[in-house]
Write an enzyme that holds these catalytic residues in place. Structure first.
Site, PDB file in Angstrom:
ATOM      1  CB  SER A  54      -0.870  -0.010   1.252  1.00 41.12           C
ATOM      2  OG  SER A  54      -0.021   0.109   2.387  1.00 41.12           O
ATOM      3  CG  ASP A  86      -3.466  -3.402  -2.010  1.00 41.46           C
ATOM      4  OD1 ASP A  86      -4.430  -3.249  -2.770  1.00 41.46           O
ATOM      5  OD2 ASP A  86      -3.536  -4.058  -0.943  1.00 41.46           O
ATOM      6  CD  GLU A 144     -11.755  -1.108  -2.633  1.00 41.39           C
ATOM      7  OE1 GLU A 144     -10.674  -1.713  -2.641  1.00 41.39           O
ATOM      8  OE2 GLU A 144     -12.199  -0.531  -1.636  1.00 41.39           O
TER       9      GLU A 144
HETATM   10 ZN   LIG Z   1      -7.657  -3.948  -0.203  1.00 40.68          ZN
END
Ligand SMILES: [Zn+2]
Length: 296
Positions: A54, A86, A144
Site C-alpha cells: 500500500s 495496492d 475498487e
Molecule cells: Zn484492499
C-alpha cells in the site's frame, strides 16, 4: 515467462485464484516467497504469486527497493512473482509507481461519487496503457467500486460506512468497466478490510455472480482475512480471480515476534529473533495458497 495478465486469465479459466499478500518489509517478502516455493515444489509447477504494498507499506520498505527485490527473485529464479501497488488514492501516486516498474496497481476512488471515481480510474488506466505500449510492459490496472473500509487491522466492529447499500451494484459495475477500460475490478460483496473480533460478515456469492456476468472481467476479492474457507471456495468458483490477504499476515508476524521476545528475552540478533516471524508468515501464506489454488 507468462505475463501477469496471462496468469490471471489462466486462473479465471481454471476457476482458481492467485494469492495477493501485503508486505511491509523484507522478512515478509521472504515468508511469502518461501511458502510459494515450498508449495510449488510439492505440486511440481510454479504457482504465481503477487506481493502488494500500500502507500504506507511502500514508503516503509522503499518504493524502488521493492521493485528491485521482486525483479531479482523473478529473474534469478525464473519465478512468477509480481508486484502490485495496492490502494493508491491519487493519479500522482499511481504515476510514480508505474514509472518505477510495478506490474499492477489499484486506484482506489471507492469513497468518491461514481463519476469522480470513473474519471480518476480512467486517467490512471490511460496513463498505464500508453506507458505499457511505449515500454512494451504489461501493466494491469484495477479499481475498487463499493466501499469495504480502509484499515487492515483487528476491528471491534464492522467499519463505519460499510453496509448493504455500499455493496457494489452490478449495473454500476458494468458502466464503470466500460467507461474506464479497467482490467480488474475489486467489488464490495460482504468483504471488509480487517478482521472483526466477533467474526467477519458472510460473502454474498449471488452478488459476485451478478457482478461477474455484468462486467465480464476478472474480479479481485480484497479483505480476504477473516473469511471462511467455504466462502472462499464458493467465491473463487463464482468468479474471483485474485484474493488479497493482509491482516492475517500482520497478526501472525506480530504474534510470532511477541512469543520470541518472551521466550528469548536476551536475544539481540535480528536474524535470529525475526526468523520465527518469517516462518509464521510462510505458514499462513502456504495454507492460503493451497486453498486459493484448490490444492487439497
Ligand atoms: Zn484492499
Amino acid at each position: 515467462m507468462k505475463t501477469l495478465k496471462e496468469y490471471i486469465k489462466e486462473a479465471k479459466d481454471k476457476g482458481i485464484a492467485i494469492g495477493h499478500f501485503n508486505i511491509s518489509n523484507l522478512e515478509m517478502l521472504h515468508g511469502v516467497y518461501n511458502a510459494a516455493l515450498k508449495l510449488s515444489r510439492e505440486v511440481g509447477y510454479k504457482i504465481p504469486v503477487i506481493v502488494g504494498v500500500s502507500e504506507g507499506e511502500e514508503e516503509f520498505i522503499g518504493k524502488d527497493e521493492i521493485v528491485a527485490l521482486v525483479k531479482n527473485i523473478r529473474e534469478k529464479d525464473v519465478y512468477p512473482l509480481f508486484l502490485n501497488a495496492d490502494h493508491h488514492y491519487s493519479f500522482e501516486s499511481v504515476k510514480s509507481i508505474v514509472d518505477l516498474g510495478y506490474d499492477s496497481f489499484v486506484i482506489d476512488g471507492a469513497k468518491l461519487p461514481i463519476e469522480e471515481n470513473i474519471a480518476l480510474a480512467k486517467k490512471c488506466v490511460d496513463y498505464a496503457r500508453e506507458l505499457g505500449h511505449r515500454e512494451e510492459r504489461c501493466i494491469m490496472t484495477e479499481s475498487e467500486l463499493g466501499f469495504i473500509g480502509q484499515s487492515s487491522k483487528l476491528l471491534e466492529k464492522i467499519p463505519e460506512g460499510v453496509s448493504e447499500e455500499t455493496m457494489t451494484n452490478p449495473k454500476d459495475a458494468k458502466i464503470f468497466v466500460e467507461e474506464t477500460g479497467i482490467d480488474l475490478l475489486a467489488p464490495s460483496v460482504g468483504n471488509i478490510h480487517g478482521i472483526v473480533k466477533g467474526g467477519n460478515p458472510r460473502l454474498d456469492i449471488g452478488r459476485i455472480k451478478q457482478i461477474k456476468e455484468a462486467c465480464g472481467i476478472p474480479l479481485v476479492l480484497h479483505g480476504g482475512s477473516g473469511i471462511s474457507d467455504e466462502d472462499f471456495t464458493n467465491a473463487i468458483k463464482t468468479g474471483i480471480s485474485i484474493v488479497h490477504i493482509s491482516t492475517e499476515l500482520r497478526v501472525a508476524y506480530k504474534q510470532a515476534l511477541e512469543k520470541e521476545f518472551k521466550d528469548n528475552p536476551n536475544e539481540v540478533a535480528p536474524y535470529k529473533y525475526l526468523s520465527p516471524a518469517v516462518k509464521a508468515v510462510e505458514d499462513v501464506v502456504y495454507n492460503r495458497l493451497k486453498l486459493f489454488n484448490l490444492i487439497f
